[in-house]
Write a protein that holds these residues in place. Structure first.
Motif, short mmCIF file in Angstrom:
data_model
loop_
_atom_site.label_atom_id
_atom_site.label_comp_id
_atom_site.label_asym_id
_atom_site.label_seq_id
_atom_site.Cartn_x
_atom_site.Cartn_y
_atom_site.Cartn_z
N GLY A 217 0.78 -1.23 0.00
CA GLY A 217 0.00 0.00 0.00
C GLY A 217 0.81 1.27 0.00
O GLY A 217 0.25 2.37 -0.10
N THR A 218 2.14 1.18 0.10
CA THR A 218 2.97 2.38 0.11
C THR A 218 3.25 2.84 -1.32
O THR A 218 3.43 2.03 -2.22
N ARG A 219 3.28 4.15 -1.50
CA ARG A 219 3.70 4.70 -2.79
C ARG A 219 5.22 4.61 -2.89
O ARG A 219 5.92 4.56 -1.89
N CYS A 220 5.69 4.63 -4.13
CA CYS A 220 7.14 4.50 -4.33
C CYS A 220 7.90 5.71 -3.79
O CYS A 220 9.03 5.60 -3.36
N THR A 221 7.30 6.89 -3.88
CA THR A 221 7.98 8.07 -3.37
C THR A 221 6.97 9.19 -3.21
O THR A 221 5.92 9.20 -3.85
#
Length: 460
Positions: A217-221
């Motif tokens: 669920g985390t965005r890449c940056t």
């Protein structure tokens, strides 16, 4: 100007349980691999024939010198340009220059004027600087931080499949031609151009990093808008960044050997059709090398530092063995005493040894470059930072390659070229060990620019 904020809004949705989710790091790294399959992969196949497919390598050497000179500049600038334009515009602009380069050798086949090839080479250097800065940012920042070696291997396999397929084009199209033919036929260059055009179109499918969501669920940056002034300052800082300075020798060495291997081993020792076949196996070896070192760098030990130490040690041992074999081979011929041309069908056992050596050169190239990319990816977790680091790496790499192609143009003895290549690569190993010790954090520790931004529906 920043990354496209109003594009692909659907990619901000939470990840679905699908292996081939479009906004996943897996699919996006695979896509950039396909882009490089079509563009630099085919370029590698063209260069790997020695002399750009010509018997006289002068035009190709001069074109490559122009290429890597501009590449050195735009490789360093490419990270900043990527942060300003985003991946789509940066990659599309870079890919479009490859078609013209292949076309310049189609023109040379008929008119033997090298000016077009040199200008196209300089233009390609600009485009390649943009493409590889973007590729480096995507390959090192999109994957999960504990699987960067695996994703680098995935990219390297897809990318080098381009060299494998590209090697088959001249092999098949020139299979029945006379061994005294001065160059590959027109169909070879046209085939390369078609693949390169497809790569330029595929680059438009790449998502910007704030639209890519990992499986947790985390965005890449967390993408920050950039400006020309801020990128200029950040790029200038790279030349005083101790981490980048420790990478300089490895960067310089990492493409320096191509002029020797392509022109003075494959180009000198083998006939036209065999050079194409050798390229198939040279780039296939790259796939094996990247898979092997990628496994070591991700799975061999629980400590990331230890994996880095072991990876560098393995590459150093393989490098010593391969260059030692190259020295034994090189003692059998020289620039002024070339060997008889070998053919895979007619030369029997005489073909086996040089073929295995050339295969091993490809294996070492992939292991060395995958290792360096893994180290770069371990220094930070932010796309903007890694685009600059990757651009710096490619810029220094290309400056070395520009020098190498001119060394060959000035007819430096083959043995001297081999010793220079072996020495440059060897100098890089201890400095990379120092960099891993001082800058690479274990998985439980944070990286530079690391910050977990969770997609809205995954926030707690």
């Amino acid at each position: 100007m920043g990354f496209e904020d109003n594009l692909d809004q659907e990619s901000a949705a939470p990840p679905k349980k699908s292996l081939f989710r479009y906004n996943s790091p897996l699919v996006q790294v695979s896509l950039i691999g396909l882009v490089c399959f079509c563009c630099p992969g085919m370029f590698n196949a063209l260069s790997g024939m020695g002399g750009g497919g010509q018997v006289d390598p002068t035009a190709a050497n001069n074109a490559n010198t122009a290429l890597y000179t501009t590449f050195a500049v735009f490789g360093v600038l490419g990270g900043g340009i990527y942060n300003l334009l985003g991946p789509r515009l940066t990659l599309a602009a870079g890919c479009s220059t490859y078609v013209l380069y292949a076309g310049s050798f189609l023109y040379y086949n008929h008119y033997h004027h090298q000016t077009f090839a040199i200008v196209a080479g300089a233009n390609l250097g600009i485009g390649a600087g943009l493409l590889w800065a973007g590729e480096g940012a995507i390959m090192t920042s999109y994957p999960p931080r504990d699987r960067k070696g695996t994703y680098i291997s995935l990219f390297w396999c897809i990318f080098n499949m381009g060299g494998v397929i590209g090697g088959l084009i001249p092999f098949i199209s020139n299979y029945s031609r006379s061994e005294t033919a001065a160059s590959v036929n027109d169909g070879t260059y046209i085939g390369f151009m078609c693949f390169m055009a497809v790569g330029a179109l595929l680059s438009l499918a790449i998502l910007p990093p704030n639209k890519v969501i990992r499986d947790d669920g985390t965005r890449c940056t967390d993408v920050k808008y950039s400006s020309v002034s801020s990128e200029t300052v950040e790029i200038l800082k790279l030349f005083l960044n101790w981490k980048m300075l420790l990478i300089v020798p490895a960067s310089w060495a990492s493409n320096f050997f191509y002029s020797y291997q392509f022109t003075n081993v494959n180009g000198v020792m083998f006939n036209l059709r065999t050079r194409g076949l050798n390229n198939v196996f040279y780039w296939a070896a790259q796939m094996l090398g990247s898979i092997g070192i990628g496994y070591v760098l991700d799975f061999s030990f629980s400590s990331r530092k230890t994996r880095g130490y072991v990876g560098i040690a393995i590459v150093a041992l393989v490098g010593t063995a391969v260059w030692g074999g190259g020295l034994a081979n090189q003692l059998n011929y020289s620039r002024h005493k070339p060997p008889p041309k070998l053919d895979f069908k007619n030369s029997g056992s005489n073909y086996a040894g040089p073929f295995v050596l050339y295969f091993s050169y490809g294996l070492l190239d992939a292991m060395f470059q995958s290792m360096v990319y893994w180290i770069i990816g371990s220094l930070a977790d932010d796309s903007a930072i890694l685009s600059r680091y990757s651009g710096f790496y490619k810029g220094v790499q290309s400056a070395g390659a520009a020098v190498a192609w001119q060394i060959d143009t000035h007819e430096v003895p083959f043995l001297s070229e081999l010793i220079i290549n072996w020495s440059l690569m060897t100098v890089g190993y201890p400095l990379l060990l120092v960099l891993v010790k001082l800058a690479v954090k274990d998985d439980k520790e944070g990286e530079e620019g690391a910050k977990k931004e969770v997609a809205p529906s995954f926030a707690r």
